[in-house]
Design a protein around this motif. Structure first.
Motif, PDB file in Angstrom:
ATOM      1  N   PHE A  14       0.815  -1.215   0.000  1.00  0.00           N
ATOM      2  CA  PHE A  14       0.000   0.000   0.000  1.00  0.00           C
ATOM      3  C   PHE A  14       0.852   1.270   0.000  1.00  0.00           C
ATOM      4  CE2 PHE A  14      -3.796  -2.254   2.243  1.00  0.00           C
ATOM      5  CZ  PHE A  14      -4.041  -2.949   1.074  1.00  0.00           C
ATOM      6  N   GLU A  15       2.031   1.206   0.606  1.00  0.00           N
ATOM      7  CA  GLU A  15       2.864   2.407   0.703  1.00  0.00           C
ATOM      8  C   GLU A  15       3.640   2.720  -0.567  1.00  0.00           C
ATOM      9  OE1 GLU A  15       5.304   1.963   4.182  1.00  0.00           O
ATOM     10  OE2 GLU A  15       3.806   2.905   5.482  1.00  0.00           O
ATOM     11  N   LYS A  16       3.587   1.843  -1.547  1.00  0.00           N
ATOM     12  CA  LYS A  16       4.287   2.119  -2.805  1.00  0.00           C
ATOM     13  C   LYS A  16       3.814   3.432  -3.417  1.00  0.00           C
ATOM     14  CE  LYS A  16       5.295  -2.679  -4.075  1.00  0.00           C
ATOM     15  NZ  LYS A  16       4.993  -3.790  -5.032  1.00  0.00           N
ATOM     16  N   LYS A  17       2.498   3.676  -3.359  1.00  0.00           N
ATOM     17  CA  LYS A  17       1.950   4.903  -3.934  1.00  0.00           C
ATOM     18  C   LYS A  17       1.164   5.734  -2.929  1.00  0.00           C
ATOM     19  CE  LYS A  17       1.525   3.143  -8.670  1.00  0.00           C
ATOM     20  NZ  LYS A  17       0.589   2.935  -9.825  1.00  0.00           N
ATOM     21  N   HIS A  18       0.992   5.216  -1.709  1.00  0.00           N
ATOM     22  CA  HIS A  18       0.112   5.904  -0.758  1.00  0.00           C
ATOM     23  C   HIS A  18       0.763   6.094   0.609  1.00  0.00           C
ATOM     24  CE1 HIS A  18      -3.097   5.306  -3.707  1.00  0.00           C
ATOM     25  NE2 HIS A  18      -2.618   4.087  -3.848  1.00  0.00           N
ATOM     26  N   LYS A  19       2.076   6.154   0.637  1.00  0.00           N
ATOM     27  CA  LYS A  19       2.784   6.341   1.893  1.00  0.00           C
ATOM     28  C   LYS A  19       2.422   7.691   2.514  1.00  0.00           C
ATOM     29  CE  LYS A  19       7.340   5.920   3.995  1.00  0.00           C
ATOM     30  NZ  LYS A  19       8.778   5.628   3.758  1.00  0.00           N
ATOM     31  N   GLY A  20       2.126   7.666   3.795  1.00  0.00           N
ATOM     32  CA  GLY A  20       1.767   8.878   4.509  1.00  0.00           C
ATOM     33  C   GLY A  20       0.313   9.277   4.370  1.00  0.00           C
ATOM     34  N   ARG A  21      -0.440   8.528   3.561  1.00  0.00           N
ATOM     35  CA  ARG A  21      -1.841   8.882   3.318  1.00  0.00           C
ATOM     36  C   ARG A  21      -2.814   8.135   4.228  1.00  0.00           C
ATOM     37  NH1 ARG A  21      -2.608   9.414  -3.286  1.00  0.00           N
ATOM     38  NH2 ARG A  21      -1.443  11.384  -3.510  1.00  0.00           N
ATOM     39  N   PHE A  22      -2.371   7.067   4.845  1.00  0.00           N
ATOM     40  CA  PHE A  22      -3.256   6.354   5.775  1.00  0.00           C
ATOM     41  C   PHE A  22      -2.611   6.294   7.150  1.00  0.00           C
ATOM     42  CE2 PHE A  22      -0.805   3.152   3.460  1.00  0.00           C
ATOM     43  CZ  PHE A  22      -0.338   2.299   4.446  1.00  0.00           C
ATOM     44  N   ASN A  23      -3.438   6.274   8.172  1.00  0.00           N
ATOM     45  CA  ASN A  23      -2.929   6.315   9.541  1.00  0.00           C
ATOM     46  C   ASN A  23      -3.345   5.105  10.371  1.00  0.00           C
ATOM     47  OD1 ASN A  23      -5.635   6.928   9.844  1.00  0.00           O
ATOM     48  ND2 ASN A  23      -5.294   9.047  10.477  1.00  0.00           N
ATOM     49  N   MET A  24      -3.905   4.109   9.714  1.00  0.00           N
ATOM     50  CA  MET A  24      -4.270   2.883  10.421  1.00  0.00           C
ATOM     51  C   MET A  24      -4.359   1.724   9.448  1.00  0.00           C
ATOM     52  SD  MET A  24      -6.908   0.574  11.139  1.00  0.00           S
ATOM     53  CE  MET A  24      -8.481   1.346  10.795  1.00  0.00           C
ATOM     54  N   LEU A  25      -3.754   0.614   9.838  1.00  0.00           N
ATOM     55  CA  LEU A  25      -3.865  -0.628   9.076  1.00  0.00           C
ATOM     56  C   LEU A  25      -4.017  -1.760  10.079  1.00  0.00           C
ATOM     57  CD1 LEU A  25      -3.676  -2.404   6.525  1.00  0.00           C
ATOM     58  CD2 LEU A  25      -1.189  -2.403   6.822  1.00  0.00           C
ATOM     59  N   LYS A  26      -5.096  -2.495   9.973  1.00  0.00           N
ATOM     60  CA  LYS A  26      -5.342  -3.637  10.856  1.00  0.00           C
ATOM     61  C   LYS A  26      -5.570  -4.877  10.012  1.00  0.00           C
ATOM     62  CE  LYS A  26      -8.736  -2.270  13.421  1.00  0.00           C
ATOM     63  NZ  LYS A  26      -9.735  -2.356  14.511  1.00  0.00           N
ATOM     64  N   VAL A  27      -4.876  -5.941  10.347  1.00  0.00           N
ATOM     65  CA  VAL A  27      -4.976  -7.202   9.610  1.00  0.00           C
ATOM     66  C   VAL A  27      -5.392  -8.287  10.597  1.00  0.00           C
ATOM     67  CG1 VAL A  27      -3.799  -8.837   8.110  1.00  0.00           C
ATOM     68  CG2 VAL A  27      -3.148  -6.421   8.065  1.00  0.00           C
ATOM     69  N   PRO A  28      -6.677  -8.629  10.678  1.00  0.00           N
ATOM     70  CA  PRO A  28      -7.125  -9.683  11.592  1.00  0.00           C
ATOM     71  C   PRO A  28      -6.470 -11.019  11.236  1.00  0.00           C
ATOM     72  CG  PRO A  28      -8.990  -8.387  10.796  1.00  0.00           C
ATOM     73  CD  PRO A  28      -7.806  -7.995   9.975  1.00  0.00           C
ATOM     74  N   THR A  29      -6.067 -11.766  12.245  1.00  0.00           N
ATOM     75  CA  THR A  29      -5.428 -13.058  12.015  1.00  0.00           C
ATOM     76  C   THR A  29      -6.345 -14.190  12.452  1.00  0.00           C
ATOM     77  OG1 THR A  29      -4.328 -12.898  14.177  1.00  0.00           O
ATOM     78  CG2 THR A  29      -3.102 -12.143  12.246  1.00  0.00           C
ATOM     79  N   ASP A  30      -6.153 -15.324  11.814  1.00  0.00           N
ATOM     80  CA  ASP A  30      -6.928 -16.515  12.135  1.00  0.00           C
ATOM     81  C   ASP A  30      -6.242 -17.246  13.285  1.00  0.00           C
ATOM     82  OD1 ASP A  30      -8.432 -18.783  12.249  1.00  0.00           O
ATOM     83  OD2 ASP A  30      -8.231 -19.320  10.136  1.00  0.00           O
ATOM     84  N   LYS A  31      -6.789 -17.119  14.471  1.00  0.00           N
ATOM     85  CA  LYS A  31      -6.171 -17.702  15.654  1.00  0.00           C
ATOM     86  C   LYS A  31      -6.333 -19.216  15.714  1.00  0.00           C
ATOM     87  CE  LYS A  31      -6.856 -13.467  18.322  1.00  0.00           C
ATOM     88  NZ  LYS A  31      -7.476 -12.846  19.523  1.00  0.00           N
ATOM     89  N   GLN A  32      -7.238 -19.765  14.897  1.00  0.00           N
ATOM     90  CA  GLN A  32      -7.462 -21.210  14.907  1.00  0.00           C
ATOM     91  C   GLN A  32      -6.549 -21.949  13.937  1.00  0.00           C
ATOM     92  OE1 GLN A  32     -11.636 -21.746  14.146  1.00  0.00           O
ATOM     93  NE2 GLN A  32     -12.254 -21.089  16.196  1.00  0.00           N
ATOM     94  N   ALA A  33      -5.870 -21.206  13.075  1.00  0.00           N
ATOM     95  CA  ALA A  33      -4.982 -21.838  12.098  1.00  0.00           C
ATOM     96  C   ALA A  33      -3.689 -22.286  12.773  1.00  0.00           C
ATOM     97  CB  ALA A  33      -4.675 -20.868  10.963  1.00  0.00           C
ATOM     98  N   ASN A  34      -3.064 -23.314  12.198  1.00  0.00           N
ATOM     99  CA  ASN A  34      -1.809 -23.824  12.744  1.00  0.00           C
ATOM    100  C   ASN A  34      -0.695 -22.801  12.600  1.00  0.00           C
ATOM    101  OD1 ASN A  34      -2.998 -26.283  13.409  1.00  0.00           O
ATOM    102  ND2 ASN A  34      -2.563 -27.161  11.388  1.00  0.00           N
ATOM    103  N   GLU A  35      -0.689 -22.088  11.484  1.00  0.00           N
ATOM    104  CA  GLU A  35       0.293 -21.043  11.253  1.00  0.00           C
ATOM    105  C   GLU A  35      -0.410 -19.688  11.305  1.00  0.00           C
ATOM    106  OE1 GLU A  35       2.283 -21.745   7.602  1.00  0.00           O
ATOM    107  OE2 GLU A  35       3.037 -23.715   8.174  1.00  0.00           O
ATOM    108  N   LYS A  36       0.352 -18.660  11.578  1.00  0.00           N
ATOM    109  CA  LYS A  36      -0.217 -17.322  11.667  1.00  0.00           C
ATOM    110  C   LYS A  36      -0.592 -16.834  10.272  1.00  0.00           C
ATOM    111  CE  LYS A  36       0.628 -12.689  13.492  1.00  0.00           C
ATOM    112  NZ  LYS A  36       1.607 -11.785  14.154  1.00  0.00           N
ATOM    113  N   THR A  37      -1.872 -16.810   9.990  1.00  0.00           N
ATOM    114  CA  THR A  37      -2.349 -16.378   8.683  1.00  0.00           C
ATOM    115  C   THR A  37      -3.478 -15.364   8.874  1.00  0.00           C
ATOM    116  OG1 THR A  37      -3.946 -18.204   8.583  1.00  0.00           O
ATOM    117  CG2 THR A  37      -1.784 -18.559   7.564  1.00  0.00           C
ATOM    118  N   GLY A  38      -3.716 -14.582   7.834  1.00  0.00           N
ATOM    119  CA  GLY A  38      -4.786 -13.598   7.888  1.00  0.00           C
ATOM    120  C   GLY A  38      -6.129 -14.236   7.594  1.00  0.00           C
ATOM    121  N   LYS A  39      -7.177 -13.432   7.748  1.00  0.00           N
ATOM    122  CA  LYS A  39      -8.532 -13.905   7.481  1.00  0.00           C
ATOM    123  C   LYS A  39      -9.011 -13.545   6.082  1.00  0.00           C
ATOM    124  CE  LYS A  39     -10.245 -13.981  12.246  1.00  0.00           C
ATOM    125  NZ  LYS A  39     -11.339 -13.530  13.152  1.00  0.00           N
TER     126      LYS A  39
END
Length: 235
Positions: A107-132
């Motif tokens: 996202f920062e390739k073209k939009h660095k400094g333009r956003f002030n929050m990024l949240k990536v929920p993770t799947d806590k039930q997965a064996n490895e740390k992965t997103g939802k």
């Protein structure tokens, strides 16, 4: 293997006839060719009760939770007309293997400094740390939302051989950005000349007819820690 009053036989090439919903309901039928007499026949449901297992329940729960967070697609024409002021997005179709740092880097390739929050929920039930498969992103100005949506239209994630096309909707939860603490800091934030020039260029490039002052003011580069904590609990 199908049993009947006259004995039993093996049917080959069973092909389901019905929808995925019918399968889970246990009402799907099967078309078979290659029985003992070579005939084509329809076999009644192979199960009498709906399929109930953890993966099905997890899938249904995930889709339900996803819909509760989806605020609908972004209409850039409304942004240009000053009819839309929401700045928090729900970015969908994110490959689950993508880590937060990789998403931010993209996202920062073209939009660095333009956003002030990024949240990536993770799947806590997965064996490895992965997103939802989705993330939340808050832009500092609605015109930055416009630029992001234009930039990512029909965008394919480049890593891990993914064929997913990004989908951008509003997040249904925008309450964090009406938090008293956030509003207080936002009112006192003074944009720099570079930030003003950036926004004015977007106005010019998109032939926006209304003045920059008609939009909500530019948000600070960082969210107040208390407001961020509240938002984390609400998502």
């Amino acid at each position: 293997k199908i049993s009947s009053g006259s004995g039993s036989e093996i049917l080959h090439n069973l092909k389901p006839r019905g929808t995925v919903k019918q399968f889970f309901q246990g009402t799907i039928t099967y078309r078979s060719q290659g029985g003992s007499d070579g005939s084509v026949r329809h076999v009644a449901p192979l199960i009498n009760n709906p399929v109930k297992h953890d993966s099905q329940q997890s899938m249904q729960s995930a889709f339900s939770n996803l819909s509760l967070k989806d605020g609908g697609p972004v209409d850039i024409s409304k942004i240009k007309n000053g009819e839309e002021g929401r700045t928090t997005l729900m970015v969908k179709n994110v490959p689950c293997r993508y880590q937060k740092s990789e998403i931010r880097q993209d996202f920062e390739k073209k939009h660095k400094g333009r956003f002030n929050m990024l949240k990536v929920p993770t799947d806590k039930q997965a064996n490895e740390k992965t997103g939802k498969g989705y993330c939340f992103l808050n832009f500092r100005h609605v015109l930055f939302v416009l630029e992001f949506v234009k930039d990512k239209q029909n965008y394919h994630w480049p890593k891990y051989g993914s064929d997913k096309t990004i989908e951008i909707h509003y997040a249904i939860d925008q309450e964090i950005y009406r938090h008293d603490l956030f509003q207080s800091e936002n009112e006192h934030y003074q944009m720099t000349e570079l930030e003003r020039a950036d926004l004015l260029k977007i106005v010019e490039d998109n032939q926006i007819k209304i003045p920059l002052s008609s939009f909500q003011p530019l948000q600070p580069p960082k969210l107040p820690s208390k407001a961020t904590k509240q938002g984390k609990n609400s998502q």
